[in-house]
Design a protein around this motif. Sequence first.
Motif, PDB file in Angstrom:
ATOM      1  N   UNK A 199       0.830  -1.213   0.000  1.00 29.76           N
ATOM      2  CA  UNK A 199       0.000   0.000   0.000  1.00 29.76           C
ATOM      3  C   UNK A 199       0.866   1.267   0.000  1.00 29.76           C
ATOM      4  N   UNK A 200       1.962   1.201   0.726  1.00 30.60           N
ATOM      5  CA  UNK A 200       2.885   2.351   0.803  1.00 30.60           C
ATOM      6  C   UNK A 200       3.455   2.660  -0.582  1.00 30.60           C
ATOM      7  N   UNK A 201       3.949   1.626  -1.259  1.00 30.05           N
ATOM      8  CA  UNK A 201       4.542   1.858  -2.580  1.00 30.05           C
ATOM      9  C   UNK A 201       3.481   2.258  -3.607  1.00 30.05           C
ATOM     10  N   UNK A 202       2.263   1.717  -3.456  1.00 32.77           N
ATOM     11  CA  UNK A 202       1.187   2.103  -4.377  1.00 32.77           C
ATOM     12  C   UNK A 202       0.865   3.596  -4.208  1.00 32.77           C
ATOM     13  N   UNK A 203       0.792   4.039  -2.957  1.00 31.77           N
ATOM     14  CA  UNK A 203       0.474   5.458  -2.707  1.00 31.77           C
ATOM     15  C   UNK A 203       1.538   6.360  -3.347  1.00 31.77           C
ATOM     16  N   UNK A 204       2.800   5.968  -3.226  1.00 28.83           N
ATOM     17  CA  UNK A 204       3.881   6.784  -3.795  1.00 28.83           C
ATOM     18  C   UNK A 204       3.808   6.767  -5.316  1.00 28.83           C
ATOM     19  N   UNK A 205       3.525   5.610  -5.859  1.00 25.79           N
ATOM     20  CA  UNK A 205       3.463   5.514  -7.314  1.00 25.79           C
ATOM     21  C   UNK A 205       2.278   6.303  -7.859  1.00 25.79           C
ATOM     22  N   UNK A 206       1.111   6.237  -7.184  1.00 22.22           N
ATOM     23  CA  UNK A 206      -0.057   7.017  -7.613  1.00 22.22           C
ATOM     24  C   UNK A 206       0.253   8.515  -7.574  1.00 22.22           C
ATOM     25  N   UNK A 207       1.127   8.916  -6.647  1.00 18.64           N
ATOM     26  CA  UNK A 207       1.474  10.344  -6.550  1.00 18.64           C
ATOM     27  C   UNK A 207       2.609  10.694  -7.526  1.00 18.64           C
ATOM     28  N   UNK A 208       3.068   9.715  -8.284  1.00 17.34           N
ATOM     29  CA  UNK A 208       4.117   9.969  -9.284  1.00 17.34           C
ATOM     30  C   UNK A 208       5.482  10.225  -8.673  1.00 17.34           C
ATOM     31  N   UNK A 209       5.729   9.617  -7.511  1.00 15.08           N
ATOM     32  CA  UNK A 209       7.000   9.863  -6.818  1.00 15.08           C
ATOM     33  C   UNK A 209       7.985   8.741  -7.106  1.00 15.08           C
ATOM     34  N   UNK A 210       9.166   9.111  -7.569  1.00 19.08           N
ATOM     35  CA  UNK A 210      10.189   8.122  -7.870  1.00 19.08           C
ATOM     36  C   UNK A 210      11.012   7.788  -6.619  1.00 19.08           C
ATOM     37  N   UNK A 211      11.298   6.502  -6.427  1.00 16.29           N
ATOM     38  CA  UNK A 211      12.015   6.055  -5.225  1.00 16.29           C
ATOM     39  C   UNK A 211      13.476   5.771  -5.555  1.00 16.29           C
ATOM     40  N   UNK A 232      11.752   5.556   2.442  1.00 22.98           N
ATOM     41  CA  UNK A 232      12.275   5.685   1.084  1.00 22.98           C
ATOM     42  C   UNK A 232      12.925   7.051   0.931  1.00 22.98           C
ATOM     43  N   UNK A 233      13.911   7.098   0.036  1.00 21.62           N
ATOM     44  CA  UNK A 233      14.520   8.378  -0.328  1.00 21.62           C
ATOM     45  C   UNK A 233      13.966   8.774  -1.690  1.00 21.62           C
ATOM     46  N   UNK A 234      13.576  10.060  -1.790  1.00 21.18           N
ATOM     47  CA  UNK A 234      13.039  10.600  -3.045  1.00 21.18           C
ATOM     48  C   UNK A 234      13.723  11.935  -3.313  1.00 21.18           C
ATOM     49  N   UNK A 235      13.335  12.609  -4.387  1.00 19.44           N
ATOM     50  CA  UNK A 235      13.781  13.991  -4.581  1.00 19.44           C
ATOM     51  C   UNK A 235      13.180  14.860  -3.463  1.00 19.44           C
ATOM     52  N   UNK A 236      13.918  15.827  -2.986  1.00 16.36           N
ATOM     53  CA  UNK A 236      13.439  16.683  -1.896  1.00 16.36           C
ATOM     54  C   UNK A 236      12.132  17.384  -2.273  1.00 16.36           C
ATOM     55  N   UNK A 237      12.017  17.798  -3.541  1.00 17.82           N
ATOM     56  CA  UNK A 237      10.814  18.523  -3.974  1.00 17.82           C
ATOM     57  C   UNK A 237       9.554  17.673  -3.880  1.00 17.82           C
ATOM     58  N   UNK A 238       9.714  16.363  -3.963  1.00 20.42           N
ATOM     59  CA  UNK A 238       8.549  15.465  -3.942  1.00 20.42           C
ATOM     60  C   UNK A 238       8.021  15.198  -2.529  1.00 20.42           C
ATOM     61  N   UNK A 239       8.802  15.599  -1.514  1.00 20.18           N
ATOM     62  CA  UNK A 239       8.476  15.151  -0.154  1.00 20.18           C
ATOM     63  C   UNK A 239       7.079  15.580   0.327  1.00 20.18           C
ATOM     64  N   UNK A 240       6.712  16.869   0.249  1.00 23.64           N
ATOM     65  CA  UNK A 240       5.402  17.243   0.811  1.00 23.64           C
ATOM     66  C   UNK A 240       4.252  16.460   0.171  1.00 23.64           C
ATOM     67  N   UNK A 241       4.283  16.346  -1.160  1.00 23.48           N
ATOM     68  CA  UNK A 241       3.226  15.636  -1.870  1.00 23.48           C
ATOM     69  C   UNK A 241       3.203  14.153  -1.468  1.00 23.48           C
ATOM     70  N   UNK A 242       4.380  13.569  -1.363  1.00 22.42           N
ATOM     71  CA  UNK A 242       4.485  12.150  -1.010  1.00 22.42           C
ATOM     72  C   UNK A 242       3.950  11.910   0.402  1.00 22.42           C
ATOM     73  N   UNK A 243       4.287  12.785   1.328  1.00 23.02           N
ATOM     74  CA  UNK A 243       3.827  12.617   2.713  1.00 23.02           C
ATOM     75  C   UNK A 243       2.305  12.682   2.756  1.00 23.02           C
ATOM     76  N   UNK A 244       1.725  13.657   2.045  1.00 23.75           N
ATOM     77  CA  UNK A 244       0.257  13.800   2.050  1.00 23.75           C
ATOM     78  C   UNK A 244      -0.411  12.571   1.404  1.00 23.75           C
ATOM     79  N   UNK A 245       0.199  12.070   0.334  1.00 31.41           N
ATOM     80  CA  UNK A 245      -0.387  10.916  -0.362  1.00 31.41           C
ATOM     81  C   UNK A 245      -0.393   9.684   0.555  1.00 31.41           C
TER      82      UNK A 245
END
Length: 425
Positions: free
Chosen positions: A366-378, A390-403
């Motif tokens: 579910x965690x990876x699905x949420x990140x993928x639905x938000x278009x966040x690369x791991x 997971x480590x992502x681009x810094x710019x993606x963090x707020x959106x990823x956390x909310x997702x």
Amino acid sequence: MGLVVQKYGGSSVADAEGIKRVAKRIVEAKKNGHQVVVVVSAMGDTTDELIDLAEQVSPMPAGREFDMLLTAGERISMALLAMAIKNLGHEAQSFTGSQAGVITDSVHNKARIIDVTPGRIRTALDEGNIAIVAGFQGVSQDKKDITTLGRGGSDTTAVALAAALDAEVCEIYTDVDGVFTADPRVVTKAKKIDWISFEDMLELAASGSKVLLHRCVEYARRYNIPIHVRSSFSGLQGTWVSSEPIEQGDKPVEQAIISGVAHDTSEAKVTVVGVPDKPGEAAVIFRTIADAEINIDMIVQNVSAASTGLTDISFTLPKAEGRKAIDALEKNKAGIGFDSLRYDDQIGKISLVGAGMKTNPGVTADFFTALSDAGVNIELISTSEIRISVVTRADDVPEAVRAVHSAFGLDSDSDEAVVYGGTGR
Ligand code: ADP
Ligand code: ASP
Ligand code: MG
């Protein structure tokens, strides 16, 4: 009525008004019959401002003099707070960490507390005083130099004093109403947690939830000191952090499957490129880093290319230690035998924490699905029994956390995630 330790963070004492507000709150606790020990942080962003100032006179400030400088911040707030309490007609005395008996090792800028001998605090209390202690600082056992405990270290001072004085509770007053399911500055729908276990809080703190410092929670768990995290701006009940749930009214309190989502943008990634893929290489790299007294977090080693027999090893570490790590690796380049180094400070880490993960197999998916639905690369992944990061681009963090927060049904229907103060710096 027993002894309470109350800690007020920088945002709670950011200006004269804040100091007077906090003084009233402290006096209330005293009037209710408690013996009160207060640990105070530097006003507002004073510590950051002192660091900026030091960097203007020396490119990488560190060591003894840097600690001398930084501890000045807490000295200002402790004396002002004692004055404000006296102005309300109550007796108060302020103490530096050294005077309060906070004894540390001699590692400047991130010293560990090794003993607390609060004789002077006891005497001050017995004489009817409110004792005010400067957070974040101590004195080294061997050299008797002034040390600091690392950023956010006042939390640790408070818990260490609570343990040494056998306090009923350690109250951590801050600019939000407690520990939330995510940082309220990022997730406006975050929910306040009524109770959280030491274990889950340790993982959240280690993963970047700076509302409590990791070392402080470690200390509290070791000495079994319950922590009550709450706002100094409201009268609301906050979050209890303890080994067993603390009942609140008739509301049953139980362990959540998922406690929350933490994020951290204070780390950087170092990649050692072109390392010979043979036994002992990782040992040399990480010995070099350890000898420079740098703590690392996540590690990943690529599959080596069969044609070259070379591999890449990446790891994450606090940005503040980045320069030191690169210098140490460069110095040992011949010994390690790598091609080059890459340094990336535009990364962020997102972590999902909860003891229920152990027994709920779908959580990772579910965690990876949420990140993928938000278009966040791991970029990197690490797990413990009760955490996935997971480590992502810094710019993606707020959106990823909310997702992730939404995907795990953690969003609140009410607007309880209030931020009362602070700059979030
Ligand atoms: P203080 O100055 O009181 O020590 P800090 O800035 O160190 O305050 O910690 C409080 C901040 O922690 C909050 O303002 C909030 O932005 C941040 N924070 C991060 N994660 C969480 C969380 N899960 N719950 C509450 N606050 C959090
Ligand atoms: N003033 C120190 C800091 O800003 C310690 C603390 O606030 O806990 O890191
Ligand atoms: Mg803090």
